[in-house]
Design a protein around this motif. Structure first.
Motif, PDB file in Angstrom:
ATOM      1  N   ARG A  14       0.843  -1.205   0.000  1.00 22.00           N
ATOM      2  CA  ARG A  14       0.000   0.000   0.000  1.00 22.00           C
ATOM      3  C   ARG A  14       0.873   1.248   0.000  1.00 22.00           C
ATOM      4  NH1 ARG A  14      -2.794  -0.094   5.422  1.00 22.00           N
ATOM      5  NH2 ARG A  14      -3.707   1.833   4.632  1.00 22.00           N
ATOM      6  N   ASP A  15       0.360   2.305  -0.608  1.00 22.76           N
ATOM      7  CA  ASP A  15       1.012   3.610  -0.498  1.00 22.76           C
ATOM      8  C   ASP A  15       0.978   4.038   0.961  1.00 22.76           C
ATOM      9  OD1 ASP A  15       1.470   3.711  -3.188  1.00 22.76           O
ATOM     10  OD2 ASP A  15      -0.205   5.045  -3.645  1.00 22.76           O
ATOM     11  N   PHE A  16       2.124   4.495   1.461  1.00 20.76           N
ATOM     12  CA  PHE A  16       2.179   4.938   2.844  1.00 20.76           C
ATOM     13  C   PHE A  16       1.677   6.368   2.956  1.00 20.76           C
ATOM     14  CE2 PHE A  16       4.530   7.088   6.300  1.00 20.76           C
ATOM     15  CZ  PHE A  16       3.936   6.428   7.358  1.00 20.76           C
ATOM     16  N   VAL A  17       0.601   6.547   3.704  1.00 20.33           N
ATOM     17  CA  VAL A  17       0.024   7.871   3.947  1.00 20.33           C
ATOM     18  C   VAL A  17      -0.051   8.044   5.462  1.00 20.33           C
ATOM     19  CG1 VAL A  17      -1.928   9.403   3.600  1.00 20.33           C
ATOM     20  CG2 VAL A  17      -1.341   7.722   1.843  1.00 20.33           C
ATOM     21  N   PRO A  18       0.777   8.910   6.040  1.00 21.53           N
ATOM     22  CA  PRO A  18       0.783   9.066   7.498  1.00 21.53           C
ATOM     23  C   PRO A  18      -0.502   9.702   8.004  1.00 21.53           C
ATOM     24  CG  PRO A  18       2.183  10.727   6.488  1.00 21.53           C
ATOM     25  CD  PRO A  18       1.773   9.792   5.391  1.00 21.53           C
TER      26      PRO A  18
END
Length: 471
Positions: A14-18
């Motif tokens: 998955r794209d890491f989105v904080p």
């Protein structure tokens, strides 16, 4: 930075989105301190140190928590066997772990909480779970409190299991449980256990279960929801499954990404003292392999892959690192150490692809080859560029030979100073032999150094030595 991470919870990259722009909260399950660390344990610290360094390089402010479990069934067993206080054993092993991480250039965590320092937070979570119908005190007079697995329909989702297919939790006698799979949140004091291993609670004297410790410490230092929860693949079940269930049941959103690293095995079996196959840093040192080379060995494999340890593979990895180190030192001698350069786009792409360090190292070695060619051709401009790029990549991996962590300030560096002095003495003896035209003696010194892994190169400025073969 467009980092993509494999998330165990979704079983996908998955794209890491904080959760919060520019900030990342990371929790790494640390060691249970019943024994000193072996090199399988230390892989965890190095893997997540690389993740942390990569996030920082991308401009994130990282809060990194690595806990210590200093009260546990295994520690109490050791205390009984050794007739020592449990906290004495835990603290002695904590010191050894800290020293090992320092030797491997693992950055210290933002906070390193101990389980015994967070009993009030555990009590608060347990009380909340009981009030909401997700936990219950045992009715057998034991003082135990259990999480009710059947009260949480999502139980098993992290490890992709059904409760019907699970065995008993095995952490306490089943007589006090509604269901054998229910796990202990609080363990009542038992006869024969040390009196200082118990704390007062609303349910009687006792101590925490393993899983509630981490939920409480995550909550205390990172809040109700945070970004990344890490640990070894072997922790997915039951530890992380239970953490997730009890935290969510208590109303905490908890971790957004679950990142697990592969284990280091030996002969196909998990490394551990109980299996009699445990190797520590001192053993690696006895092979002539330095901590920086062990760290490089970890980085050479993708963090999710299993490393099956062999002495041959470790030595090969050490030789590969020495080639890189040789270029960095020769180039710095030629053009000066300079500053860290720009990261090559291919290296950044590999790291953004689920921290693919094996692909990233291929980029590093290509830059080193080009740098060595430039050194041989006297192209100082290209040498300077290659050196800056190589050091930038090595810095992300924590193995830059010119990093002060490796060049001064610790016992490993004191040993390096001793080695430097001994090699300088051997080279002086060689120079004296050459001065009196005793070529056989001079060649014998050079050959003895080579057998010890030291390569001597004669240059117009005098002899230069490096560890390992040159490209």
């Amino acid at each position: 930075m467009t980092l993509r991470l494999y998330d165990t919870a979704t079983r996908s990259v998955r794209d890491f989105v904080p959760r919060e722009a520019g900030k990342v909260g990371v929790y790494l399950c640390g060691l249970t301190l019943q024994g000193p660390p072996h090199i399988g344990h230390l892989r965890s610290g190095v893997n997540y140190d690389v993740l942390r360094r990569w996030l920082v390089s991308g401009g994130f402010e990282v809060t990194f928590i690595r806990n210590l479990t200093d009260i546990d069934d295994k520690i109490l067993v050791k205390a009984g066997e050794q007739d020592r206080p449990f906290w004495s054993i835990a603290y002695a092993n904590e010191l050894k772990l800290t020293a090992a991480y320092r030797a491997l250039n693992v950055l210290p965590p933002t906070y390193e909480p101990r389980a015994t320092g967070h009993i009030p937070e555990m009590h608060e979570l347990i009380a909340k779970l009981i009030a909401d119908g997700h936990a219950y005190p045992a009715t057998d007079g034991s003082g135990d409190v259990y999480f009710d697995v059947r009260s949480w329909p999502a139980y098993g989702s992290l490890s992709n299991q059904s409760p019907d297919d699970m065995q008993s939790a095995g952490d306490a006698p089943e007589r006090g449980k509604r269901d054998p799979r229910d796990f202990a949140l609080w363990k009542g004091a038992k006869p024969g256990e040390p009196a200082d291993a118990h704390w007062p609670s609303p349910w009687g004297q006792g101590r925490p279960g393993w899983h509630i410790e981490c939920s409480a410490m995550c909550w205390r230092y990172l809040g109700a929801e945070f970004d990344i929860h890490g640990g070894g693949l072997d922790l997915t079940f039951p530890h992380h499954e239970n953490e997730l269930a009890q935290s969510r049941a208590a109303g905490l959103p908890f971790a957004r990404y679950w990142v697990h690293h592969g284990l280091l095995s030996i002969g196909g079996a998990k490394m551990g003292k109980s299996a009699g196959n445990s190797l520590d840093l001192s053993y690696v040192g006895s092979l002539g392999v330095r901590p920086v080379e062990l760290r490089y060995y970890y980085a050479a494999a993708h963090y999710r892959s299993v490393i099956d340890y062999s002495e041959e593979a470790l030595r090969e990895s050490a030789v590969a690192y020495r080639r890189v180190e040789g270029f960095v030192r020769r180039a710095a001698e030629r053009v000066g150490a300079g500053q860290l350069g720009a990261l090559p786009a291919a290296f950044a792409a590999a790291m953004d692809d689920d921290l693919n360090t094996s692909a990233a190292l291929a980029v590093l070695h290509e830059v080193v080859r080009d740098g060595n060619t430039a050194l041989a051709g006297g192209d100082d401009v290209t040498v300077r560029t290659a050196l800056g790029e190589a050091r930038a990549m090595l810095d992300i991996l924590g193995v830059d030979p010119l990093d002060p962590a490796w060049t001064g300030g610790g016992r490993a560096d004191d040993l390096r100073g001793v080695v430097d002095s001994l090699i300088a003495l051997a080279l002086e003896q060689r120079a004296q032999a050459r001065g009196r035209k005793d070529w056989a003696a001079a060649d014998a010194v050079r050959d003895q150094l080579r057998q010890a892994g030291v390569v001597v190169e004669d240059t117009p400025q005098g002899p230069r030595w490096t560890i390992g073969e040159q490209d």
